[in-house]
Scaffold this motif. Structure first.
Motif, PDB file in Angstrom:
ATOM      1  N   ASP A  16      21.479  46.670  44.732  1.00  0.00           N
ATOM      2  CA  ASP A  16      21.682  45.445  45.197  1.00  0.00           C
ATOM      3  C   ASP A  16      21.470  45.009  46.607  1.00  0.00           C
ATOM      4  OD1 ASP A  16      22.484  42.885  44.114  1.00  0.00           O
ATOM      5  OD2 ASP A  16      24.109  43.101  45.471  1.00  0.00           O
ATOM      6  N   GLY A  17      20.604  44.100  46.882  1.00  0.00           N
ATOM      7  CA  GLY A  17      19.977  43.447  47.991  1.00  0.00           C
ATOM      8  C   GLY A  17      18.810  44.403  48.661  1.00  0.00           C
ATOM      9  N   ASP A  18      18.374  45.267  47.657  1.00  0.00           N
ATOM     10  CA  ASP A  18      17.038  46.035  48.467  1.00  0.00           C
ATOM     11  C   ASP A  18      15.998  45.007  48.406  1.00  0.00           C
ATOM     12  OD1 ASP A  18      18.187  48.435  48.502  1.00  0.00           O
ATOM     13  OD2 ASP A  18      17.411  49.250  46.860  1.00  0.00           O
ATOM     14  N   THR A  19      14.906  45.364  49.177  1.00  0.00           N
ATOM     15  CA  THR A  19      13.855  44.748  49.284  1.00  0.00           C
ATOM     16  C   THR A  19      12.613  45.465  48.880  1.00  0.00           C
ATOM     17  OG1 THR A  19      14.426  43.588  51.421  1.00  0.00           O
ATOM     18  CG2 THR A  19      12.273  43.486  50.956  1.00  0.00           C
ATOM     19  N   VAL A  20      12.003  45.117  47.733  1.00  0.00           N
ATOM     20  CA  VAL A  20      10.683  45.748  47.215  1.00  0.00           C
ATOM     21  C   VAL A  20       9.466  44.860  47.312  1.00  0.00           C
ATOM     22  CG1 VAL A  20      10.114  46.915  44.871  1.00  0.00           C
ATOM     23  CG2 VAL A  20      12.398  46.523  45.549  1.00  0.00           C
ATOM     24  N   GLU A  21       8.329  45.538  47.591  1.00  0.00           N
ATOM     25  CA  GLU A  21       7.231  45.139  47.686  1.00  0.00           C
ATOM     26  C   GLU A  21       6.147  46.011  46.609  1.00  0.00           C
ATOM     27  OE1 GLU A  21       5.255  43.043  50.196  1.00  0.00           O
ATOM     28  OE2 GLU A  21       7.252  41.973  50.421  1.00  0.00           O
ATOM     29  N   PHE A  22       5.630  45.477  45.933  1.00  0.00           N
ATOM     30  CA  PHE A  22       4.406  45.979  45.131  1.00  0.00           C
ATOM     31  C   PHE A  22       2.981  45.707  45.674  1.00  0.00           C
ATOM     32  CE2 PHE A  22       7.787  44.841  42.160  1.00  0.00           C
ATOM     33  CZ  PHE A  22       8.128  46.122  41.940  1.00  0.00           C
ATOM     34  N   LEU A  23       2.260  46.907  45.865  1.00  0.00           N
ATOM     35  CA  LEU A  23       1.063  46.648  46.592  1.00  0.00           C
ATOM     36  C   LEU A  23       0.015  47.300  45.729  1.00  0.00           C
ATOM     37  CD1 LEU A  23       2.189  48.203  49.865  1.00  0.00           C
ATOM     38  CD2 LEU A  23       1.661  45.615  49.497  1.00  0.00           C
ATOM     39  N   TYR A  24      -1.112  46.582  45.521  1.00  0.00           N
ATOM     40  CA  TYR A  24      -2.260  46.924  45.057  1.00  0.00           C
ATOM     41  C   TYR A  24      -3.678  47.093  45.822  1.00  0.00           C
ATOM     42  CZ  TYR A  24       0.326  45.414  40.890  1.00  0.00           C
ATOM     43  OH  TYR A  24       1.286  45.288  40.136  1.00  0.00           O
ATOM     44  N   PHE A  25      -4.344  48.103  45.880  1.00  0.00           N
ATOM     45  CA  PHE A  25      -5.605  48.241  46.658  1.00  0.00           C
ATOM     46  C   PHE A  25      -6.756  47.877  45.919  1.00  0.00           C
ATOM     47  CE2 PHE A  25      -7.919  51.243  43.988  1.00  0.00           C
ATOM     48  CZ  PHE A  25      -6.599  51.970  43.278  1.00  0.00           C
TER      49      PHE A  25
ATOM     50  N   MET B 297      21.815  42.551  39.549  1.00  0.00           N
ATOM     51  CA  MET B 297      21.494  42.834  40.988  1.00  0.00           C
ATOM     52  C   MET B 297      20.643  42.104  41.384  1.00  0.00           C
ATOM     53  SD  MET B 297      20.286  46.787  41.686  1.00  0.00           S
ATOM     54  CE  MET B 297      19.365  47.094  40.356  1.00  0.00           C
ATOM     55  N   ASN B 298      20.579  41.628  42.616  1.00  0.00           N
ATOM     56  CA  ASN B 298      19.903  40.837  43.097  1.00  0.00           C
ATOM     57  C   ASN B 298      18.809  41.470  44.358  1.00  0.00           C
ATOM     58  OD1 ASN B 298      20.699  38.369  42.186  1.00  0.00           O
ATOM     59  ND2 ASN B 298      22.635  38.579  43.527  1.00  0.00           N
ATOM     60  N   LEU B 299      17.522  41.275  44.289  1.00  0.00           N
ATOM     61  CA  LEU B 299      16.541  42.007  45.025  1.00  0.00           C
ATOM     62  C   LEU B 299      15.669  41.043  45.576  1.00  0.00           C
ATOM     63  CD1 LEU B 299      15.488  44.432  42.385  1.00  0.00           C
ATOM     64  CD2 LEU B 299      17.091  44.812  44.092  1.00  0.00           C
ATOM     65  N   THR B 300      14.804  41.387  46.789  1.00  0.00           N
ATOM     66  CA  THR B 300      13.933  40.479  47.360  1.00  0.00           C
ATOM     67  C   THR B 300      12.640  41.321  46.791  1.00  0.00           C
ATOM     68  OG1 THR B 300      15.486  39.914  49.251  1.00  0.00           O
ATOM     69  CG2 THR B 300      13.025  39.436  49.495  1.00  0.00           C
ATOM     70  N   VAL B 301      11.863  40.851  46.018  1.00  0.00           N
ATOM     71  CA  VAL B 301      10.540  41.119  45.473  1.00  0.00           C
ATOM     72  C   VAL B 301       9.456  40.387  45.892  1.00  0.00           C
ATOM     73  CG1 VAL B 301       9.249  41.714  43.336  1.00  0.00           C
ATOM     74  CG2 VAL B 301      11.898  42.053  43.581  1.00  0.00           C
ATOM     75  N   ASN B 302       8.571  40.958  46.615  1.00  0.00           N
ATOM     76  CA  ASN B 302       7.415  40.465  47.192  1.00  0.00           C
ATOM     77  C   ASN B 302       7.580  39.250  48.006  1.00  0.00           C
ATOM     78  OD1 ASN B 302       5.832  42.673  46.418  1.00  0.00           O
ATOM     79  ND2 ASN B 302       4.519  41.475  44.913  1.00  0.00           N
ATOM     80  N   GLY B 303       8.899  39.341  48.754  1.00  0.00           N
ATOM     81  CA  GLY B 303       9.240  38.121  49.547  1.00  0.00           C
ATOM     82  C   GLY B 303       9.816  36.983  48.893  1.00  0.00           C
ATOM     83  N   LYS B 304      10.141  37.236  47.435  1.00  0.00           N
ATOM     84  CA  LYS B 304      10.967  36.311  46.859  1.00  0.00           C
ATOM     85  C   LYS B 304      12.025  36.871  46.195  1.00  0.00           C
ATOM     86  CE  LYS B 304       6.822  33.816  45.176  1.00  0.00           C
ATOM     87  NZ  LYS B 304       5.699  34.774  45.068  1.00  0.00           N
ATOM     88  N   SER B 305      13.227  36.101  45.993  1.00  0.00           N
ATOM     89  CA  SER B 305      14.442  36.727  45.580  1.00  0.00           C
ATOM     90  C   SER B 305      14.312  36.718  44.053  1.00  0.00           C
ATOM     91  CB  SER B 305      15.882  35.852  45.984  1.00  0.00           C
ATOM     92  OG  SER B 305      15.430  34.382  45.479  1.00  0.00           O
ATOM     93  N   ALA B 306      15.120  37.875  43.384  1.00  0.00           N
ATOM     94  CA  ALA B 306      14.982  38.031  41.966  1.00  0.00           C
ATOM     95  C   ALA B 306      16.297  38.770  41.530  1.00  0.00           C
ATOM     96  CB  ALA B 306      13.856  39.102  41.780  1.00  0.00           C
ATOM     97  N   THR B 307      16.504  38.268  40.414  1.00  0.00           N
ATOM     98  CA  THR B 307      17.700  38.901  39.959  1.00  0.00           C
ATOM     99  C   THR B 307      17.424  39.558  38.476  1.00  0.00           C
ATOM    100  OG1 THR B 307      18.867  36.881  40.614  1.00  0.00           O
ATOM    101  CG2 THR B 307      20.004  38.277  39.062  1.00  0.00           C
ATOM    102  N   ILE B 308      17.984  41.026  38.519  1.00  0.00           N
ATOM    103  CA  ILE B 308      17.537  41.452  37.362  1.00  0.00           C
ATOM    104  C   ILE B 308      18.882  42.040  36.754  1.00  0.00           C
ATOM    105  CG2 ILE B 308      15.446  42.572  37.837  1.00  0.00           C
ATOM    106  CD1 ILE B 308      17.001  45.206  38.555  1.00  0.00           C
ATOM    107  N   GLU B 309      18.882  41.748  35.310  1.00  0.00           N
ATOM    108  CA  GLU B 309      19.959  42.308  34.371  1.00  0.00           C
ATOM    109  C   GLU B 309      19.864  43.668  34.121  1.00  0.00           C
ATOM    110  OE1 GLU B 309      22.299  39.804  33.729  1.00  0.00           O
ATOM    111  OE2 GLU B 309      20.955  38.278  34.481  1.00  0.00           O
ATOM    112  N   ALA B 310      20.868  44.668  34.604  1.00  0.00           N
ATOM    113  CA  ALA B 310      20.801  45.940  34.211  1.00  0.00           C
ATOM    114  C   ALA B 310      22.087  46.513  34.254  1.00  0.00           C
ATOM    115  CB  ALA B 310      19.752  46.635  35.432  1.00  0.00           C
ATOM    116  N   GLN B 311      22.384  47.435  33.510  1.00  0.00           N
ATOM    117  CA  GLN B 311      23.790  48.273  33.319  1.00  0.00           C
ATOM    118  C   GLN B 311      23.433  49.579  33.962  1.00  0.00           C
ATOM    119  OE1 GLN B 311      24.083  47.630  29.328  1.00  0.00           O
ATOM    120  NE2 GLN B 311      24.839  45.809  29.300  1.00  0.00           N
ATOM    121  N   GLY B 312      24.109  50.164  34.914  1.00  0.00           N
ATOM    122  CA  GLY B 312      24.103  51.292  35.607  1.00  0.00           C
ATOM    123  C   GLY B 312      23.082  51.278  36.558  1.00  0.00           C
ATOM    124  N   ASN B 313      22.599  52.591  36.928  1.00  0.00           N
ATOM    125  CA  ASN B 313      21.373  52.702  37.829  1.00  0.00           C
ATOM    126  C   ASN B 313      20.183  52.347  37.317  1.00  0.00           C
ATOM    127  OD1 ASN B 313      23.382  53.539  39.576  1.00  0.00           O
ATOM    128  ND2 ASN B 313      23.161  55.762  38.927  1.00  0.00           N
TER     129      ASN B 313
END
Ligand SMILES: Cc1ncc(COP(=O)(O)O)c(C=O)c1O
Lengths: 71, 417
Positions: free
Chosen positions: A56-65, A1-17
């Motif tokens: 697949d294709g989601d954009t994810v941002e992680f934020l810290y205060f 599954m390909n994602l955009t994480v904090n502005g960069k592309s990332a691929t994760i290996e995962a089976q199922g949801n």
């Protein structure tokens, strides 16, 4: 599954949801107890991490205060 | 090793909770005596400033030694996040200024540490924040003290030096009904007597200078966000951007990213280290503080030259029932007693050999002070009365020495009258 994480592309290996909660582990996100997650532009409630699927294709941002200056 | 969860008892959490191994497996956090933290790339530092990555930037905002104690206090208090400050006063100032704006009101207990009283009355008063002071044991008066402008309720879990014990759960219910947070200064009760969150506090404040440090070697403060208050409210539009981005961390984020950053009252790493050392032995010391205070209070109560004794652990104290219920049969190390007048109070203080005459509480050593002529000297007679400070009153912070020696010291001093 390909994602955009904090502005960069990332691929994760995962089976199922994959939930946001699982994604935190898969990506080895630091300080999980303090992170806020933005999925495709929406900030998620912490309680909904387990029930929010990542697709697949989601954009994810992680934020810290804890860091620097600006909001 | 995994994280230690909340299933552990308090005494164990104080020793282990939230701790991470230091370098080389050190059982202590490193004292990171550094002002700033470098990154290889401009992108990395940008990510941290944007909140996309965690990392230290500058010790005014955060520091690994501070973070270690912040995490431990968060676990101990069962909160969601903690911010350490330079002092207890800095913690109160920072927490309150994160919530109120000019034109807002604070509903505060009238039974307060003197510095907190003048912060609310004078310092914040000069910035257009009005405080209504109400007897915290009078629930009707508290409820009546709330106006449309009230933005928080502030109480001490045990009033210093009045020694009154408000019913925190009942006050929390009033706060909830009005959609405002309850801030509890739990310096005197410490987590050992009760986790203030479990009694309804939304924000817990400590002067770590006192019992948490335990041996009077460094000043410090802490703000614990219990994560229980919903900041998405029309009463708190200034929290909206923080709520939108950080949800239940809205308060912590506003404190860390705005108020604490701007006021700048950060803890020093070495002080944070020492306050963290104290936290490990808090339960053991508090057990002795409580036992010794009860013994001393009982002795003073039976002494012919002592007019009265105010200790919530004495069964005839008006606060015994509430204290006994909310603090599980523990009543802390602080007490006050009355002699005939100021002169007799001075004579007893001057005759004490073991007990030290100084302005502090929570040391291993037994401490005394005459509040009316010292820490409360600047206040009018009316304000002193509100705080329960009279001319004949002596405050005792009972230490952890052998109780027989403490009692003998007071017995000999009272013989001088
Ligand atoms: C109940 C209480 N709150 C706050 C403070 C202020 O703490 P600090 O001296 O660390 O600023 C004190 C004592 O000084 C106190 O006794």
């Amino acid at each position: 599954m390909n994602l955009t994480v904090n502005g960069k592309s990332a691929t994760i290996e995962a089976q199922g949801n994959v939930s946001v909660l699982q994604l935190l582990d898969l990506l080895n996100v630091s300080q999980k107890e303090y992170v806020t997650v933005e999925l495709n532009g929406d900030i998620l409630d912490r309680e909904s991490f387990a029930a929010s699927p990542v697709q697949d294709g989601d954009t994810v941002e992680f934020l810290y205060f804890m860091g620097g200056g600006a909001l | 090793m995994g994280n230690l969860g909340q299933s552990l008892k308090l005494d164990t959490l104080l020793v282990h909770g939230g701790s991470a191994p230091g370098p080389s497996g050190a059982t202590k956090p490193p004292i990171v005596q550094a002002s700033a933290f470098a990154y290889d790339t401009a992108e990395e530092l940008e990510d941290i400033f944007r909140g996309r990555a965690v990392g230290q930037v500058y010790t005014r905002i955060g520091n690994p030694t501070l973070e270690s104690l912040e995490k431990r206090l968060t676990v101990v208090e069962d909160g969601i996040s903690t911010i350490l400050t330079a002092s207890g006063m800095a913690a109160i100032t920072t927490a309150v200024m994160a919530i109120v704006r000019a034109g807002d009101e604070i509903l505060s207990s009238s039974s307060l540490f003197g510095g907190t009283y003048s912060l609310f009355k004078d310092t914040l008063g000069n910035f257009g924040v009005k405080t209504r002071f109400v007897d915290p044991t009078d629930l009707d008066a508290l409820a009546a003290g709330i106006s449309a402008a009230t933005r928080l309720i502030f109480v001490e879990s045990i009033g210093n030096p009045k020694m009154d014990v408000p019913d925190l759960a009942a006050i929390a219910a009033i706060a909830k009904q009005h959609g405002i947070p309850l801030l509890v200064d739990a310096t005197v009760s410490t987590p050992y007597l009760a986790r203030a969150k479990y009694l309804g506090a939304d924000v817990v404040i400590h002067s770590t200078s006192k019992y948490i440090n335990g041996t009077a070697n460094s000043i410090g403060g802490a703000i614990v966000d219990c994560g229980t208050f919903n900041w998405q409210s029309e009463k708190f539009p200034h929290f909206e951007p923080y709520f939108k981005k950080y949800r239940n961390f809205a308060f912590s984020a506003r404190v860390r990213k705005l108020i604490h950053k701007d006021l700048g009252a950060c803890a020093a790493p070495f002080n944070a280290f020492l306050n963290g050392e104290g936290l490990e032995t808090l339960a053991l010391r508090m057990e002795r503080h409580c036992a010794n205070a009860l013994k001393l209070a009982t002795f003073l109560k039976g002494h012919e030259k002592v007019g009265w004794v105010n200790y919530p652990g004495l069964p005839d104290s008006p606060y015994f029932a509430v204290a006994n219920r909310q603090f599980n049969g523990r009543f802390g190390g602080l007490l006050t007693f009355g002699l005939k007048d100021r002169a007799s109070a001075f004579r007893v203080i001057n005759a004490l050999k073991l007990a030290k005459n100084l302005a502090n509480i929570g040391d291993t050593k037994t401490l005394v002070i005459h509040p009316a002529s010292t820490i409360c000297a600047d206040y009018t007679a009316e304000v002193k009365a509100l705080m329960g400070v009279s001319e004949e009153l002596v405050r005792v912070s009972t230490g952890i020495e052998d109780a027989e020696d403490i009692i003998a010291d007071f017995a000999a001093a009272l013989d001088q009258l």
